[in-house]
Motif scaffolding. Structure first.
Motif, short mmCIF file in Angstrom:
data_model
loop_
_atom_site.label_atom_id
_atom_site.label_comp_id
_atom_site.label_asym_id
_atom_site.label_seq_id
_atom_site.Cartn_x
_atom_site.Cartn_y
_atom_site.Cartn_z
N PHE A 10 27.33 33.23 37.19
CA PHE A 10 27.55 32.10 36.29
C PHE A 10 28.58 31.11 36.84
CE2 PHE A 10 29.52 30.19 32.39
CZ PHE A 10 28.42 29.41 32.03
N THR A 11 29.69 31.62 37.38
CA THR A 11 30.77 30.72 37.82
C THR A 11 30.75 30.44 39.31
OG1 THR A 11 32.37 32.50 38.26
CG2 THR A 11 32.23 31.68 35.97
N GLY A 12 30.13 31.30 40.08
CA GLY A 12 30.12 31.15 41.53
C GLY A 12 31.38 31.64 42.21
N ALA A 13 32.37 32.11 41.45
CA ALA A 13 33.63 32.57 42.03
C ALA A 13 33.43 33.88 42.80
CB ALA A 13 34.66 32.78 40.93
N HIS A 14 34.18 34.05 43.89
CA HIS A 14 34.20 35.31 44.62
C HIS A 14 35.33 35.27 45.65
CE1 HIS A 14 32.03 32.79 47.50
NE2 HIS A 14 32.27 33.70 48.43
N GLY A 15 35.66 36.45 46.16
CA GLY A 15 36.68 36.52 47.20
C GLY A 15 38.09 36.33 46.67
N THR A 16 38.91 35.64 47.46
CA THR A 16 40.32 35.43 47.10
C THR A 16 40.42 34.85 45.69
OG1 THR A 16 40.82 35.03 49.41
CG2 THR A 16 42.47 34.36 47.80
N GLN A 17 41.29 35.45 44.85
CA GLN A 17 41.33 35.10 43.43
C GLN A 17 42.77 35.02 42.93
OE1 GLN A 17 38.75 34.76 40.77
NE2 GLN A 17 40.61 34.03 39.80
N VAL A 18 43.09 33.94 42.22
CA VAL A 18 44.35 33.86 41.48
C VAL A 18 44.23 34.81 40.29
CG1 VAL A 18 45.94 32.42 40.18
CG2 VAL A 18 44.73 31.47 42.15
N LEU A 19 45.14 35.77 40.19
CA LEU A 19 45.08 36.74 39.10
C LEU A 19 45.69 36.18 37.82
CD1 LEU A 19 46.07 40.07 40.92
CD2 LEU A 19 43.78 39.30 40.25
N GLY A 20 45.52 36.93 36.73
CA GLY A 20 46.17 36.60 35.47
C GLY A 20 45.22 36.10 34.41
N HIS A 21 45.02 36.91 33.35
CA HIS A 21 44.16 36.47 32.24
C HIS A 21 44.87 36.58 30.89
CE1 HIS A 21 43.34 40.82 32.77
NE2 HIS A 21 43.24 40.85 31.46
N GLU A 22 46.14 37.01 30.88
CA GLU A 22 46.93 37.06 29.65
C GLU A 22 48.00 35.97 29.76
OE1 GLU A 22 46.81 41.98 29.28
OE2 GLU A 22 48.72 40.93 29.48
N PHE A 23 47.72 34.77 29.27
CA PHE A 23 48.71 33.71 29.48
C PHE A 23 48.57 32.56 28.49
CE2 PHE A 23 45.06 32.44 31.97
CZ PHE A 23 45.10 31.06 32.16
N GLY A 24 49.56 31.72 28.53
CA GLY A 24 49.58 30.51 27.72
C GLY A 24 50.36 29.44 28.46
N GLY A 25 50.42 28.26 27.89
CA GLY A 25 51.13 27.17 28.54
C GLY A 25 51.04 25.88 27.75
N VAL A 26 51.17 24.78 28.46
CA VAL A 26 51.15 23.45 27.83
C VAL A 26 50.03 22.64 28.47
CG1 VAL A 26 52.45 21.33 27.41
CG2 VAL A 26 53.63 23.55 27.42
N VAL A 27 49.25 21.96 27.65
CA VAL A 27 48.15 21.14 28.17
C VAL A 27 48.71 19.99 28.98
CG1 VAL A 27 46.22 19.64 27.57
CG2 VAL A 27 46.59 21.76 26.29
#
Length: 373
Positions: free
Chosen positions: A76-93
């Motif tokens: 679906f996304t085409g992503a593979h290989g080297t990856q920036v980790l982290g799926h528990e996060f928040g921030g400012v738009v």
């Protein structure tokens, strides 16, 4: 981080690069300067990240990966290989693309990291986005992740947060959603007796979610006394059990009404013995919820499943529409998720002070957050 480092990071961001922690291979995580994400396209949002949690999934990728990180382009996304980790996060738009109406620059947000088709998929068409066979995740199979200065996500991945929710708590919505969904799958309700196996971050949040749902008796089992101590500090009323010393099933039957066992047992480890303890401890017509991911086949006493007339239910991630509900639970104090945080570190030291520490069998830390400010 020193003021000099902060200045360098901000300057780098202005010149089109940013700092990020990337997975290259098992035991090969690198903090690198990489290109800052492009300006958001239609339906996309650029987020300046604030806090990000280290999840058990991240630890598994570091130890044995790639597991969820695709070796070939994701369908679906085409992503593979080297990856920036982290799926528990928040921030400012930071910026929004054309057609984005749910947030604007300057809004504080929590990230719901599941990415999938929004239509034309059997489960997506029924609002069950988390069950899509084409599911991808920010930080595992997407162009961006939370362990970086910035992340590019879709508009449906961002949820505005109220002033009552701290930046730190915004990073805890994702694991808290896992816990709330596990309790929902078990139909935990007012007066329930609940066993949680595994005193890690998800187990701890599941105890808090069960209490928020009205559970009257709480039990937790783990082989690590340090982590059991964390649970007792967090919830003094919880009964802690160590299978090295205690027969979990017998101890729970001795302390529940009619000596029949608990109403709900939630497995939060992905461990064969923990699941068997759940089946042993739950009462007849009780419910066992499997939340932890098992790395291989797990034999279970199916005679007991039938004889005890129990329900065994899986609990995969969470429905994406949970975000406003879980945000309210944390913001009002009903689910005090920040109690699970035991350490805060900087991105530069994330491997040695975060990943390696969490993999230490001593279990001296519970949930570690990376401060990206």
């Amino acid at each position: 981080m020193t003021s000099e480092t902060t200045t360098l990071t901000r300057t780098a961001s202005k010149t089109g690069t940013m700092k990020a922690l990337r997975f290259h291979a098992a035991k090969d995580l690198r903090v690198e300067e990489i290109a800052k994400p492009d300006q958001p396209g239609e339906g996309q949002v650029l987020v300046h990240n604030r806090f990000v949690g280290i999840c058990g999934t991240d630890l598994h990728e570091y130890s044995y990966g790639p597991i969820f990180i695709p070796k070939e382009p994701h369908p679906f996304t085409g992503a593979h290989g080297t990856q920036v980790l982290g799926h528990e996060f928040g921030g400012v738009v930071e910026a929004v693309g054309a057609g984005v109406t749910n947030v604007k620059p300057g809004d504080r947000v929590s990230i719901q990291p599941l990415i999938m088709p929004r239509a034309g998929d059997y489960f997506a068409d029924r609002g069950l986005y988390h069950l899509s066979p084409q599911l991808a995740l920010v930080g595992l199979s997407w162009v961006s992740g939370g362990m970086a200065d910035y992340a590019l996500v879709n508009d449906y991945n961002v949820a505005p947060i109220p002033a009552e929710l701290s930046d730190e708590e915004a990073a805890l919505v994702e694991p808290a959603a896992v816990a709330v969904y596990a309790c929902d799958r078990g139909e935990v309700t007012a007066g329930s007796s609940v066993l949680v196996t595994g005193a890690g971050p998800i187990g701890a949040l599941t105890l808090l979610a069960a209490k928020a749902a009205g559970a009257a008796q709480l039990f937790v089992s783990d082989l690590n006394d340090t982590r059991l101590g964390f649970m007792k500090e967090m919830l003094p009323e919880v009964v802690t059990l160590n299978p090295k010393r205690d027969n979990v099933g017998e101890a729970i039957r001795a302390q529940t009404e009619g000596n029949v066992g608990c109403d709900v047992a939630i497995e939060c480890v992905g461990n064969e013995h923990a699941l068997k303890a759940c089946l042993d401890a739950v009462r007849k017509q009780g419910t066992v919820v499997q939340t932890g991911l098992h790395p291989h086949d797990n034999p279970l006493d199916w005679f007991s499943v039938t004889f005890k007339d129990v329900d065994i239910r899986g609990s995969w991630a969470y429905p994406t529409h949970y975000w406003p509900r879980v945000i309210r639970m944390i913001a009002t104090g009903l689910l005090p998720a920040s109690k699970v945080v035991t350490k805060r570190i900087r991105l530069d030291n994330a491997v040695t002070e975060g990943f390696d520490v969490l993999l230490d069998p001593a279990g001296t830390q519970l949930k570690i957050l990376i401060d990206l400010a």
